[in-house]
Write a protein that holds these residues in place. Structure first.
Motif, PDB file in Angstrom:
ATOM      1  N   GLU A   1      11.496  -3.465  30.263  1.00 33.06           N
ATOM      2  CA  GLU A   1      10.087  -3.402  30.645  1.00 33.06           C
ATOM      3  C   GLU A   1       9.162  -3.012  29.496  1.00 33.06           C
ATOM      4  N   THR A   2       9.723  -2.489  28.423  1.00 31.46           N
ATOM      5  CA  THR A   2       8.894  -2.007  27.315  1.00 31.46           C
ATOM      6  C   THR A   2       9.151  -2.794  26.026  1.00 31.46           C
ATOM      7  N   TYR A   3      10.125  -2.379  25.245  1.00 32.44           N
ATOM      8  CA  TYR A   3      10.372  -2.994  23.943  1.00 32.44           C
ATOM      9  C   TYR A   3      10.676  -4.484  24.033  1.00 32.44           C
TER      10      TYR A   3
ATOM     11  N   ILE B   1      21.053   3.309  27.110  1.00 36.37           N
ATOM     12  CA  ILE B   1      20.811   4.497  27.938  1.00 36.37           C
ATOM     13  C   ILE B   1      19.811   4.252  29.063  1.00 36.37           C
ATOM     14  N   ASN B   2      18.960   3.227  28.901  1.00 33.20           N
ATOM     15  CA  ASN B   2      18.030   2.889  29.984  1.00 33.20           C
ATOM     16  C   ASN B   2      17.660   1.418  29.871  1.00 33.20           C
TER      17      ASN B   2
ATOM     18  N   LYS C   1       4.826   5.447  26.364  1.00 38.02           N
ATOM     19  CA  LYS C   1       4.654   6.704  27.105  1.00 38.02           C
ATOM     20  C   LYS C   1       5.684   6.847  28.225  1.00 38.02           C
ATOM     21  N   THR C   2       6.241   5.720  28.656  1.00 39.18           N
ATOM     22  CA  THR C   2       7.211   5.761  29.749  1.00 39.18           C
ATOM     23  C   THR C   2       8.580   6.278  29.309  1.00 39.18           C
ATOM     24  N   TRP C   3       8.822   6.340  28.000  1.00 47.86           N
ATOM     25  CA  TRP C   3      10.080   6.886  27.497  1.00 47.86           C
ATOM     26  C   TRP C   3       9.931   8.389  27.298  1.00 47.86           C
TER      27      TRP C   3
END
Length: 220
Positions: free
Chosen positions: A73-75, A66-67, A31-33
Motif C-alpha cells: 500500500e505504500t512503497y 515484516i508487513n 506515516k503509516t509505518w
C-alpha cells in the motif's frame, strides 16, 4: 581508460546522482509505518562493507517481509505509480501474496554471504554474462560449497540493469515472466534469515546485482 570503461564510469556517476535523489524520496518513511518496524528493517545500516544501495536492498526486502500488506500500500504502490509498471498478472499476484502473508522474520546481513555476492556480481560484470555459474563455469552448488558447511539452505537471485535498491527489489518481487516466481519466493522465504548483496558494474547491462540468502547456521 577505454571508451567502454568511460561510459560505465559516467553511467555510475549519473545513476548515483539520480538514484540518490529518487531513493531519498522513496526511503522517506510513510506515516503509516511505525518507527520500530523501520528500525528493525534497516538491519544492514551499520555494515561498513555494504554500499548505501546494498543496505537499502536489505531494508526494502525486510519491509516486504515484516508487513507485506503495508509495503504493497505504500512503497510498492508509490513506485508503480511513478514508473508506470503494467499491472499484469504478476503484479496482481504479488499484491495478493503480500496481503495474505504473515509477518516474517527480519533478515540480517552476513559477511560470508556478502563476500560471495560481491564476488559473483564482479565476475558477471567483468564477463558480461548472466546466471549462477562462476567465471570458471562452476555451477551454483560447487560455487558455494564453502557456504553449505555453514548454512542449512542457500538461494541466489540476480538482477540486471537497475541501479537503485527499490527498483531491484520490486523487479524481483514482481518476477515478470517467471511462472515459478522463484525470485519472489526467495525474498519472502520464511526459512531464510541471512543475506548478502553485491551491486557492481556489468559489461553488457551496465549494472548487476547478486543476492544470496540463507537459513540459520548449522549447529555443531
Amino acid at each position: 581508460m577505454n571508451n567502454r570503461k568511460q561510459l560505465i564510469c559516467i553511467y555510475f556517476f549519473i545513476c548515483t546522482l539520480l538514484s540518490t535523489s529518487v531513493v531519498a524520496q522513496k526511503i522517506t518513511p510513510f506515516k503509516t509505518w511505525n518507527d520500530a518496524d523501520l528500525y528493525v528493517a534497516n538491519s544492514a545500516i551499520k555494515i561498513k562493507e555494504m554500499s548505501f544501495q546494498e543496505k537499502n536492498v536489505v531494508f526494502y526486502i525486510n519491509l516486504a517481509r515484516i508487513n507485506g500488506s503495508l509495503f504493497a500500500e505504500t512503497y510498492l504502490k508509490d513506485y508503480v505509480e511513478e514508473t508506470d509498471i503494467p499491472k499484469n498478472k504478476y503484479y496482481k499476484s504479488l499484491i495478493n501474496t503480500l496481503k495474505e502473508q504473515p509477518r516474517l522474520s527480519v533478515i540480517q546481513p552476513n559477511l560470508d554471504l556478502n563476500n560471495e555476492a560481491i564476488k559473483h556480481a564482479k565476475e558477471m560484470g567483468r564477463t558480461g554474462r548472466k546466471g549462477h555459474r562462476s567465471e570458471d563455469f562452476k555451477g551454483f552448488s560447487e560455487r558455494i560449497i564453502h557456504l553449505q558447511e555453514k548454512f542449512e539452505k542457500i538461494k541466489e537471485s540476480n538482477q540486471y540493469g537497475f541501479p537503485d535498491a527499490l527498483s531491484i527489489v520490486v523487479d524481483l518481487l514482481i518476477d515478470n515472466d517467471y511462472e515459478s516466481l522463484r525470485h519472489r519466493k526467495m525474498l519472502l522465504d520464511p526459512d531464510l534469515q541471512s543475506i548478502g548483496v553485491g551491486i557492481r558494474s556489468h559489461k553488457k547491462y551496465l549494472i548487476n546485482t547478486s543476492i544470496l540468502m540463507a537459513g540459520n547456521k548449522k549447529k555443531d
